[in-house]
Design a protein around this motif. Structure first.
Motif, PDB file in Angstrom:
ATOM      1  N   GLY A 431       0.698  -1.289  -0.054  1.00 13.71           N
ATOM      2  CA  GLY A 431       0.145   0.010   0.107  1.00 13.71           C
ATOM      3  C   GLY A 431       0.661   1.147   0.244  1.00 13.71           C
ATOM      4  O   GLY A 431       0.479   2.439  -0.574  1.00 13.71           O
ATOM      5  N   PHE A 432       1.911   1.252   0.860  1.00 13.84           N
ATOM      6  CA  PHE A 432       2.791   2.427   0.815  1.00 13.84           C
ATOM      7  C   PHE A 432       4.183   2.549   0.033  1.00 13.84           C
ATOM      8  O   PHE A 432       4.718   3.418   0.073  1.00 13.84           O
ATOM      9  N   GLY A 433       4.582   1.122  -0.197  1.00 10.47           N
ATOM     10  CA  GLY A 433       5.556   1.190  -1.080  1.00 10.47           C
ATOM     11  C   GLY A 433       7.135   1.022  -0.172  1.00 10.47           C
ATOM     12  O   GLY A 433       7.284   0.006   0.270  1.00 10.47           O
ATOM     13  N   SER A 434       7.690   1.986  -0.154  1.00  9.15           N
ATOM     14  CA  SER A 434       9.157   1.963   0.528  1.00  9.15           C
ATOM     15  C   SER A 434       9.315   1.610   1.956  1.00  9.15           C
ATOM     16  O   SER A 434       8.249   2.159   2.631  1.00  9.15           O
ATOM     17  N   ASP A 435      10.423   1.132   2.295  1.00  9.30           N
ATOM     18  CA  ASP A 435      10.520   0.835   3.720  1.00  9.30           C
ATOM     19  C   ASP A 435      10.318   2.115   4.771  1.00  9.30           C
ATOM     20  O   ASP A 435       9.433   2.259   5.505  1.00  9.30           O
ATOM     21  N   TRP A 436      10.821   3.362   4.134  1.00 13.05           N
ATOM     22  CA  TRP A 436      10.862   4.676   4.892  1.00 13.05           C
ATOM     23  C   TRP A 436       9.193   5.052   4.919  1.00 13.05           C
ATOM     24  O   TRP A 436       8.770   5.418   6.136  1.00 13.05           O
ATOM     25  N   ALA A 437       8.363   4.763   3.860  1.00 11.49           N
ATOM     26  CA  ALA A 437       6.857   4.968   3.866  1.00 11.49           C
ATOM     27  C   ALA A 437       6.179   4.207   4.948  1.00 11.49           C
ATOM     28  O   ALA A 437       5.383   4.744   5.654  1.00 11.49           O
ATOM     29  N   VAL A 438       6.708   2.988   5.221  1.00  2.00           N
ATOM     30  CA  VAL A 438       5.940   1.949   5.978  1.00  2.00           C
ATOM     31  C   VAL A 438       6.241   2.317   7.213  1.00  2.00           C
ATOM     32  O   VAL A 438       5.499   2.547   8.114  1.00  2.00           O
ATOM     33  N   ARG A 439       7.528   2.709   7.612  1.00  2.00           N
ATOM     34  CA  ARG A 439       8.013   3.056   8.794  1.00  2.00           C
ATOM     35  C   ARG A 439       7.275   4.407   9.291  1.00  2.00           C
ATOM     36  O   ARG A 439       7.102   4.357  10.509  1.00  2.00           O
ATOM     37  N   ALA A 440       7.280   5.230   8.464  1.00  2.00           N
ATOM     38  CA  ALA A 440       6.649   6.521   8.811  1.00  2.00           C
ATOM     39  C   ALA A 440       5.274   6.290   9.136  1.00  2.00           C
ATOM     40  O   ALA A 440       4.520   6.866  10.146  1.00  2.00           O
ATOM     41  N   LYS A 441       4.438   5.466   8.467  1.00  2.00           N
ATOM     42  CA  LYS A 441       2.852   5.308   8.749  1.00  2.00           C
ATOM     43  C   LYS A 441       2.881   4.552  10.273  1.00  2.00           C
ATOM     44  O   LYS A 441       2.333   4.961  10.939  1.00  2.00           O
ATOM     45  N   MET A 442       3.983   3.729  10.413  1.00  2.00           N
ATOM     46  CA  MET A 442       3.960   2.789  11.653  1.00  2.00           C
ATOM     47  C   MET A 442       4.087   3.777  12.949  1.00  2.00           C
ATOM     48  O   MET A 442       3.452   3.956  13.995  1.00  2.00           O
ATOM     49  N   ARG A 443       4.900   4.824  12.783  1.00  2.00           N
ATOM     50  CA  ARG A 443       5.380   5.887  13.818  1.00  2.00           C
ATOM     51  C   ARG A 443       4.191   6.847  13.847  1.00  2.00           C
ATOM     52  O   ARG A 443       3.875   7.038  15.161  1.00  2.00           O
ATOM     53  N   GLU A 444       3.649   7.060  12.887  1.00  2.26           N
ATOM     54  CA  GLU A 444       2.414   8.155  12.922  1.00  2.26           C
ATOM     55  C   GLU A 444       1.341   7.603  13.802  1.00  2.26           C
ATOM     56  O   GLU A 444       0.772   8.130  14.714  1.00  2.26           O
ATOM     57  N   ILE A 445       0.995   6.222  13.616  1.00  2.00           N
ATOM     58  CA  ILE A 445       0.017   5.716  14.353  1.00  2.00           C
ATOM     59  C   ILE A 445       0.378   5.182  15.575  1.00  2.00           C
ATOM     60  O   ILE A 445      -0.546   5.716  16.600  1.00  2.00           O
ATOM     61  N   ALA A 446       1.528   4.862  15.816  1.00  2.00           N
ATOM     62  CA  ALA A 446       2.031   4.794  17.121  1.00  2.00           C
ATOM     63  C   ALA A 446       1.998   5.942  18.100  1.00  2.00           C
ATOM     64  O   ALA A 446       1.738   5.726  19.322  1.00  2.00           O
ATOM     65  N   ALA A 447       2.144   6.791  17.453  1.00  2.00           N
ATOM     66  CA  ALA A 447       2.331   8.397  18.510  1.00  2.00           C
ATOM     67  C   ALA A 447       0.861   8.636  18.658  1.00  2.00           C
ATOM     68  O   ALA A 447       0.842   9.479  19.805  1.00  2.00           O
ATOM     69  N   LEU A 448      -0.388   8.070  18.070  1.00  4.34           N
ATOM     70  CA  LEU A 448      -1.554   8.295  18.660  1.00  4.34           C
ATOM     71  C   LEU A 448      -1.819   7.787  20.105  1.00  4.34           C
ATOM     72  O   LEU A 448      -2.428   8.218  20.947  1.00  4.34           O
ATOM     73  N   ASN A 449      -1.038   6.528  20.467  1.00  6.35           N
ATOM     74  CA  ASN A 449      -1.156   6.011  21.761  1.00  6.35           C
ATOM     75  C   ASN A 449      -0.792   6.603  22.699  1.00  6.35           C
ATOM     76  O   ASN A 449       0.399   6.797  23.034  1.00  6.35           O
ATOM     77  N   PRO A 450      -1.567   7.137  23.981  1.00 11.05           N
ATOM     78  CA  PRO A 450      -0.989   7.765  25.002  1.00 11.05           C
ATOM     79  C   PRO A 450       0.105   7.021  25.777  1.00 11.05           C
ATOM     80  O   PRO A 450       1.000   7.639  26.322  1.00 11.05           O
ATOM     81  N   GLN A 451       0.045   5.780  25.719  1.00  7.99           N
ATOM     82  CA  GLN A 451       1.083   4.918  26.290  1.00  7.99           C
ATOM     83  C   GLN A 451       2.284   5.041  25.707  1.00  7.99           C
ATOM     84  O   GLN A 451       3.508   5.133  26.207  1.00  7.99           O
ATOM     85  N   ASN A 452       2.431   5.488  24.309  1.00  8.66           N
ATOM     86  CA  ASN A 452       3.848   5.391  23.772  1.00  8.66           C
ATOM     87  C   ASN A 452       4.316   6.967  24.126  1.00  8.66           C
ATOM     88  O   ASN A 452       5.410   7.469  23.499  1.00  8.66           O
ATOM     89  N   ARG A 453       3.588   8.096  24.306  1.00 12.95           N
ATOM     90  CA  ARG A 453       3.996   9.493  24.352  1.00 12.95           C
ATOM     91  C   ARG A 453       5.117   9.408  25.485  1.00 12.95           C
ATOM     92  O   ARG A 453       5.085   8.891  26.764  1.00 12.95           O
ATOM     93  N   GLY A 454       6.156  10.361  25.374  1.00  7.48           N
ATOM     94  CA  GLY A 454       7.356  10.547  25.937  1.00  7.48           C
ATOM     95  C   GLY A 454       8.364   9.373  25.982  1.00  7.48           C
ATOM     96  O   GLY A 454       9.307   9.340  26.766  1.00  7.48           O
ATOM     97  N   ARG A 455       8.306   8.522  25.145  1.00  8.04           N
ATOM     98  CA  ARG A 455       9.144   7.351  25.137  1.00  8.04           C
ATOM     99  C   ARG A 455      10.390   7.601  24.002  1.00  8.04           C
ATOM    100  O   ARG A 455      10.796   6.862  23.482  1.00  8.04           O
ATOM    101  N   GLY A 456      10.376   8.618  23.669  1.00  7.15           N
ATOM    102  CA  GLY A 456      11.466   9.381  22.808  1.00  7.15           C
ATOM    103  C   GLY A 456      10.964   9.210  21.308  1.00  7.15           C
ATOM    104  O   GLY A 456      11.603   9.472  20.378  1.00  7.15           O
TER     105      GLY A 456
END
Length: 456
Positions: A431-456
């Motif tokens: 769906g997103f193609g390159s590794d960087w695009a996939v990883r960017a989507k993963m980071r974008e969605i993980a950042a929504l989770n309040p449990q992940n905030r402040g983990r760097g």
């Protein structure tokens, strides 16, 4: 036609076709070595049969074939009158070949079109893979496009303003060029193949009123639907031929559609309003490139007011609310959620709009996750997963799965979350193609989770 590259279109799940003359051009990646799981592919299509009256489908057929996206009227029906050959040139990425084979097989099987690929010599349709930069220099708003009477991008650039490349003067089709990007995701390339090859063979127009078609500039459907295949099958029916007028085609359609789609004869016609130009212009301003944030908001407000004044209850009304939600979510997230809920309310009235609703769910579920309500997110996401898979939309499917993984983490199911997250990555690579695009989507969605905030 042009497959439009809209800035905020539904094809971009998270807070993220015209001919010559240019106003009339119709519209819609190399895979690197990776440490991510292998790219996944959908096994077989599952198109649904059209569920509308043949009387409505006949009106759609005429609007699709006798108008261009600009609104310009066409005097004659055109199609290929011989078996159709297709050749690929340029720099096609590895994913193009299997996706094209699958599409040609569907066109033969479902639309009854005599079409095959050739590897050398001239062809009726040439698909040339060029860079996105070249495509944007030619037509800035286009992700891909199709042009009559050319067989190469060089020929298109040389002759783009000549009568030969004007759809309005065609009486039949013999030679066309489709230009697609080689440096994009496999899904975007596949989507271009479906829409542009379908428009090379048949309809040149897109209609916002269609809930179940790729011939719609909202870009919700990414592969040819059961409705689209019926339109193409009717296009190549023996009752029709190039050079017929709109009246002549209209006279043939009732019996033709009764033969091809007998179930449609038993369904009553429903009134459908045309989409006015001011609503279309407002959508293009709100979602297209170049407008300021203030202009986008004003255009989205105009579209919503127009939809309300016309009394629309369909996906166009929902789309107006969706636009407002996307445009306001950064400045007023609670108001944006109200717009998304309104969109879902309208979409719930028509089973043909389940895919539209799945896109909106990416926004409402993301909000639920950001506010720590994983259970609510799961209730919204789970019904949408099957629709995304059935529609062969890997970008949407992987986005929903990544959202589900965060919701599972929030509800205390970390093992299930890891499993879903891992399973999503093969779809994300398509769906997103390159590794960087996939990883960017993963980071974008993980950042929504309040449990992940402040983990760097």
């Amino acid at each position: 036609m042009i497959r439009a590259a809209l800035l905020l279109c539904l094809a971009l799940p998270l807070v993220g076709c015209n001919t010559v003359p240019l106003a009339d051009t119709p519209t819609r990646a190399k895979i690197s070595d990776s440490t991510l799981p292998p790219m996944k592919a959908f096994a077989s299509p599952h198109p649904s049969a059209p569920t509308r009256s043949n009387a409505n489908i006949a009106a759609d057929f005429l609007s699709l074939h006798f108008r261009l996206e600009s609104g310009r009227k066409l005097d004659y029906f055109t199609r290929f009158e011989t078996p159709v050959t297709v050749r690929v040139t340029g720099a096609p990425p590895p994913s193009l070949a299997p996706d094209l084979r699958g599409l040609l097989s569907r066109l033969r099987r479902e639309a009854g079109i005599d079409i095959r690929q050739v590897t050398q010599g001239s062809a009726n349709i040439t698909i040339e893979a060029v860079s996105r930069a070249e495509l944007r220099r030619a037509i800035p708003a286009a992700a891909c496009f199709v042009v009559p009477n050319v067989s190469s991008f060089d020929e298109f650039r040389r002759d783009r303003r000549k009568p030969k490349t004007n759809w309005a003067v065609l009486r039949t089709r013999t030679r066309l060029g489709i230009f697609v990007p080689y440096d994009t995701s496999p899904q975007e390339l596949r989507d271009c193949l479906h829409e542009e090859l379908a428009q090379a063979l048949g309809p040149l127009n897109d209609l916002y009123r269609l809930p179940d078609s790729v011939f719609n500039d909202d870009n919700v459907h990414t592969v040819l639907t059961g409705f689209d295949m019926l339109i193409l099958r009717a296009t190549y029916a023996p009752e029709l031929h190039s050079g017929m007028t709109e009246g002549q085609v209209a006279a043939k359609l009732p019996a033709l559609l009764a033969r091809l789609n007998p179930a449609g004869t038993r369904r009553p016609a429903v009134p459908v309003s045309e989409t006015p130009r001011n609503w279309i212009d407002a959508v293009q301003t709100a979602l297209g490139p170049g407008a300021s944030p203030v202009a986008r908001r004003a255009a989205a407000d105009t579209a919503a007011r127009t939809a309300q004044s016309l009394g629309w209850q369909d996906q166009r009304r929902a789309f107006s609310h969706y636009m407002l939600g996307r445009i306001t979510q950064a400045s007023d997230p609670e108001a944006a959620q109200q717009h998304f809920r309104a969109a879902l309310s309208y979409l719930s009235r028509d089973p043909n709009t389940r895919l539209h609703a799945a896109y909106v769910v990416t926004q409402t579920a993301a909000y639920a996750i950001a506010t720590g309500d994983g259970a609510q997110a799961l209730r919204e996401i789970n019904p949408a997963l099957d629709e995304a898979a059935r529609s062969e939309n890997a970008a949407l499917l992987s986005t929903l799965m990544l959202l589900k993984a965060e919701a599972l983490d929030l509800t205390g199911h970390p093992d299930a979350a890891r499993s879903v997250r891992l399973d999503s990555l093969g779809w994300a690579r398509y769906g997103f193609g390159s590794d960087w695009a996939v990883r960017a989507k993963m980071r974008e969605i993980a950042a929504l989770n309040p449990q992940n905030r402040g983990r760097g």
